[in-house]
Motif scaffolding. Sequence first.
Motif, PDB file in Angstrom:
ATOM      1  N   HIS A 126      14.085-129.755 -71.403  1.00  0.00           N
ATOM      2  CA  HIS A 126      13.693-130.545 -71.986  1.00  0.00           C
ATOM      3  C   HIS A 126      13.963-132.208 -71.472  1.00  0.00           C
ATOM      4  O   HIS A 126      15.449-132.150 -71.736  1.00  0.00           O
ATOM      5  CB  HIS A 126      13.231-130.483 -73.229  1.00  0.00           C
ATOM      6  CG  HIS A 126      12.998-128.990 -74.097  1.00  0.00           C
ATOM      7  ND1 HIS A 126      13.370-128.233 -74.206  1.00  0.00           N
ATOM      8  CD2 HIS A 126      11.596-128.464 -74.418  1.00  0.00           C
ATOM      9  CE1 HIS A 126      12.286-126.927 -74.433  1.00  0.00           C
ATOM     10  NE2 HIS A 126      11.076-127.784 -75.070  1.00  0.00           N
ATOM     11  N   ASN A 131       4.816-138.143 -84.983  1.00  0.00           N
ATOM     12  CA  ASN A 131       4.340-137.220 -84.618  1.00  0.00           C
ATOM     13  C   ASN A 131       3.304-137.908 -83.545  1.00  0.00           C
ATOM     14  O   ASN A 131       3.182-137.747 -82.106  1.00  0.00           O
ATOM     15  CB  ASN A 131       3.103-137.349 -85.234  1.00  0.00           C
ATOM     16  CG  ASN A 131       2.874-135.083 -86.048  1.00  0.00           C
ATOM     17  OD1 ASN A 131       1.934-134.871 -84.855  1.00  0.00           O
ATOM     18  ND2 ASN A 131       3.665-134.793 -86.782  1.00  0.00           N
ATOM     19  N   GLU A 165       3.743-137.852 -79.483  1.00  0.00           N
ATOM     20  CA  GLU A 165       2.152-137.593 -78.173  1.00  0.00           C
ATOM     21  C   GLU A 165       2.386-138.993 -76.907  1.00  0.00           C
ATOM     22  O   GLU A 165       1.624-138.508 -75.676  1.00  0.00           O
ATOM     23  CB  GLU A 165       0.743-138.621 -79.685  1.00  0.00           C
ATOM     24  CG  GLU A 165      -0.307-137.775 -78.883  1.00  0.00           C
ATOM     25  CD  GLU A 165      -0.120-136.383 -78.640  1.00  0.00           C
ATOM     26  OE1 GLU A 165      -1.033-136.780 -77.186  1.00  0.00           O
ATOM     27  OE2 GLU A 165      -0.135-135.384 -78.892  1.00  0.00           O
ATOM     28  N   ARG A 207       4.040-138.129 -74.855  1.00  0.00           N
ATOM     29  CA  ARG A 207       3.748-137.140 -73.818  1.00  0.00           C
ATOM     30  C   ARG A 207       3.224-137.692 -72.256  1.00  0.00           C
ATOM     31  O   ARG A 207       2.772-136.761 -71.625  1.00  0.00           O
ATOM     32  CB  ARG A 207       3.158-135.545 -74.537  1.00  0.00           C
ATOM     33  CG  ARG A 207       4.576-134.559 -75.161  1.00  0.00           C
ATOM     34  CD  ARG A 207       3.648-133.240 -75.692  1.00  0.00           C
ATOM     35  NE  ARG A 207       3.303-133.763 -76.682  1.00  0.00           N
ATOM     36  CZ  ARG A 207       3.385-133.510 -78.129  1.00  0.00           C
ATOM     37  NH1 ARG A 207       5.274-133.338 -78.072  1.00  0.00           N
ATOM     38  NH2 ARG A 207       3.128-133.867 -78.518  1.00  0.00           N
ATOM     39  N   ARG A 251       8.651-133.904 -71.441  1.00  0.00           N
ATOM     40  CA  ARG A 251       9.039-132.876 -71.851  1.00  0.00           C
ATOM     41  C   ARG A 251       9.789-133.054 -73.515  1.00  0.00           C
ATOM     42  O   ARG A 251      10.963-133.155 -73.640  1.00  0.00           O
ATOM     43  CB  ARG A 251       9.239-131.478 -71.766  1.00  0.00           C
ATOM     44  CG  ARG A 251       8.726-130.304 -71.713  1.00  0.00           C
ATOM     45  CD  ARG A 251       9.777-129.405 -71.360  1.00  0.00           C
ATOM     46  NE  ARG A 251       8.614-127.980 -71.817  1.00  0.00           N
ATOM     47  CZ  ARG A 251       9.407-127.005 -70.873  1.00  0.00           C
ATOM     48  NH1 ARG A 251       9.813-127.204 -69.827  1.00  0.00           N
ATOM     49  NH2 ARG A 251       9.065-125.812 -71.683  1.00  0.00           N
ATOM     50  N   TRP A 291       2.342-128.516 -85.095  1.00  0.00           N
ATOM     51  CA  TRP A 291       3.219-128.878 -84.343  1.00  0.00           C
ATOM     52  C   TRP A 291       2.342-127.520 -83.118  1.00  0.00           C
ATOM     53  O   TRP A 291       1.938-127.667 -82.379  1.00  0.00           O
ATOM     54  CB  TRP A 291       3.924-129.209 -84.016  1.00  0.00           C
ATOM     55  CG  TRP A 291       4.755-129.923 -83.231  1.00  0.00           C
ATOM     56  CD1 TRP A 291       5.510-129.455 -81.834  1.00  0.00           C
ATOM     57  CD2 TRP A 291       4.805-131.182 -83.016  1.00  0.00           C
ATOM     58  NE1 TRP A 291       5.724-130.589 -81.084  1.00  0.00           N
ATOM     59  CE2 TRP A 291       5.804-131.577 -81.593  1.00  0.00           C
ATOM     60  CE3 TRP A 291       4.956-131.884 -84.013  1.00  0.00           C
ATOM     61  CZ2 TRP A 291       6.242-132.641 -81.577  1.00  0.00           C
ATOM     62  CZ3 TRP A 291       4.716-133.200 -83.258  1.00  0.00           C
ATOM     63  CH2 TRP A 291       5.752-133.595 -81.872  1.00  0.00           C
ATOM     64  N   GLN A 292       3.113-126.179 -83.265  1.00  0.00           N
ATOM     65  CA  GLN A 292       3.136-124.733 -82.136  1.00  0.00           C
ATOM     66  C   GLN A 292       1.433-124.899 -82.169  1.00  0.00           C
ATOM     67  O   GLN A 292       0.808-124.058 -81.132  1.00  0.00           O
ATOM     68  CB  GLN A 292       3.218-123.775 -83.068  1.00  0.00           C
ATOM     69  CG  GLN A 292       5.073-123.939 -82.912  1.00  0.00           C
ATOM     70  CD  GLN A 292       5.821-122.930 -83.489  1.00  0.00           C
ATOM     71  OE1 GLN A 292       5.122-122.540 -84.129  1.00  0.00           O
ATOM     72  NE2 GLN A 292       7.067-122.943 -82.733  1.00  0.00           N
ATOM     73  N   TYR A 296       1.563-126.980 -79.359  1.00  0.00           N
ATOM     74  CA  TYR A 296       3.582-127.983 -78.449  1.00  0.00           C
ATOM     75  C   TYR A 296       4.742-127.307 -78.593  1.00  0.00           C
ATOM     76  O   TYR A 296       4.596-126.146 -79.869  1.00  0.00           O
ATOM     77  CB  TYR A 296       3.776-129.889 -79.067  1.00  0.00           C
ATOM     78  CG  TYR A 296       2.010-130.605 -79.132  1.00  0.00           C
ATOM     79  CD1 TYR A 296       1.929-130.380 -77.457  1.00  0.00           C
ATOM     80  CD2 TYR A 296       2.016-131.157 -80.226  1.00  0.00           C
ATOM     81  CE1 TYR A 296       0.471-131.463 -77.504  1.00  0.00           C
ATOM     82  CE2 TYR A 296       0.986-132.167 -80.087  1.00  0.00           C
ATOM     83  CZ  TYR A 296       0.095-132.476 -78.600  1.00  0.00           C
ATOM     84  OH  TYR A 296      -0.839-132.748 -78.756  1.00  0.00           O
ATOM     85  N   GLU A 297       6.071-127.412 -77.962  1.00  0.00           N
ATOM     86  CA  GLU A 297       7.197-127.056 -78.309  1.00  0.00           C
ATOM     87  C   GLU A 297       7.637-127.596 -79.773  1.00  0.00           C
ATOM     88  O   GLU A 297       8.070-128.403 -79.707  1.00  0.00           O
ATOM     89  CB  GLU A 297       7.522-126.428 -77.151  1.00  0.00           C
ATOM     90  CG  GLU A 297       7.051-126.311 -75.937  1.00  0.00           C
ATOM     91  CD  GLU A 297       8.325-126.172 -74.535  1.00  0.00           C
ATOM     92  OE1 GLU A 297       8.814-125.538 -74.655  1.00  0.00           O
ATOM     93  OE2 GLU A 297       8.514-127.401 -74.010  1.00  0.00           O
TER      94      GLU A 297
END
Length: 562
Positions: A415, A427, A431, A434, A439, A453-454, A458-459
């Motif tokens: 990451h 958030n 966003e 990304r 990452r 989130w998942q 997203y991780e």
Amino acid sequence: MHSSPFYELTALVVLAAVIGFVGLLLRQPMIVSFIAVGVLAGPSALDIVQSKENIELLSELGIALLLFLVGLKLDLKLVRSLGMVSLATGLGQVLFTSVIGFLIGLALGLDTITSLYVAVALTFSSTIIIVKLLSDKKEVDSLHGRIAIGFLIVQDLVVVLAMMVLSAFGIGAQGGADANVWLHIGTVLLYGLAMLVFVGLFIRYLATPLVGQVVHSPELLVTFAIGWAALLAALGSHLGFSKELGGLLAGVALASTPYREAIVSRLASLRDFLLLFFFIALGMHLDLGLLGAQLFPALVFSVFVLIGNPLIVLAIMGAMGYRKRTGFLAGLTVAQISEFSLIFMAMGLTLGHVNAEALGLVTLVGLVTIALSVYMITYSHTLYAWLEPLLGVFEKRIPVRELAHHQGEQTLQPHDILLFGLGRYGNVLAETLRQHGFRVLGVDFNPDEVRQWQERGYEAIYGDACDPEFVGHLPLQGVKCVISALPQHAVSLTHENAHLMLLDALHRQHYAGKIAIALQQSNDAEDVDRLKRRGADLIFQPFHDAAAQAAEQLKALLATKE
């Protein structure tokens, strides 16, 4: 002191603190101090322990908890990727150690049965001690650490099978029928299969949703984890195999959940405290008076365990296509015998197969190998640097299996950014990052935020940024920037500054990347200066920054009106 278990427990904990502090001043590993506490508290020295049942109970709970935390690291992908090397190395080490140990026993003048018992006892390595050392060195997730834990599990299965056979023969002898032996073994194997099916169904249908509800209360999470580990450990013991394997299965059952790192970090301190009682319980069973006559054979067997066992593992792993460094570091983990070795010999003594001198011999081997192997594992990289020129014979010209493993790891990109806090500000920030090609791995203490989130693809992982143990388990390698968008609380007796605690935890892990902090509720210049002094590279003040940007836009708008 002996009039109250509380006074006894107080004396033991104070003794452990004193010995531990002396060991710290002498720069000794803490496990050596724990072993010393066990010997000093035992009947051959200060004889502090009188409430043996209470100490045994705490010891058993500590062992179950340790193996539970090991199981949390063993997801199904790991088992599939390392199953073959763990099985081959574990069984190969058990076979070669047994044969060579048996021949050494005969050469030292031991009778056939005693030589066989001692040889089998030498094959068992202490999972408890090794996992504790690997955890302290942050090497549980390394390649050699994973392989070592894998073949230690194979050893545990072998020792459980050996003890099942011994106990079954004991039951058969009492019942006077050989059929009882095989009936008992078959019943235990059937129970084991049923327990594996139960754990598999739990992983498939219940683990994640159940723990997802529990994590809403951190206190309940700790209680649930301890209860679950103790439950499966007790169930495993009741069904005929060990508490250790039951505790391990309890961890495996939760290893697939996204909350396992939070559980590990929450229970780490409790594990360390309870393991103290394992070493005290071990010291209770040591009769130092039996050890003097066994000094020479114990030294011979100790040299074999300290040198021969690692060479056996190194040779097997080299033949399978691993580098000499990986084989050496993994091999050092079997340079001692286990507490199971003493239990195994004690069972043989009860059955009349061996005498007390044989038990004393294995006990002395255990003391020597455990004490020395702790240093060998602690300073394993230094030892490898010294011995590396001599180890070339154990490495193939092209170590194909290890190269294949590393190529598989390289497909997993690290990451770029680690973001703590998945609220509204976090958030939007994630966003935007990304969209610019970064990452991002999100971390939050709110399981609902993590789940949402998942669900968006997203991780994210669940965890507490204020917990140094949790931060120590995060994948910091390769991370370019850590961003803290955590909500702030008033600093008081119950709330410390989360940003400062995160900064301290990152520095303890020697994190070398950039750190950015978002102060969402403070415009205090003193806070900004303090965070920068503690290592923050960049400070965001969202309300202040937004107001400043709005003022600039208004200024530009008014300028156009004119």
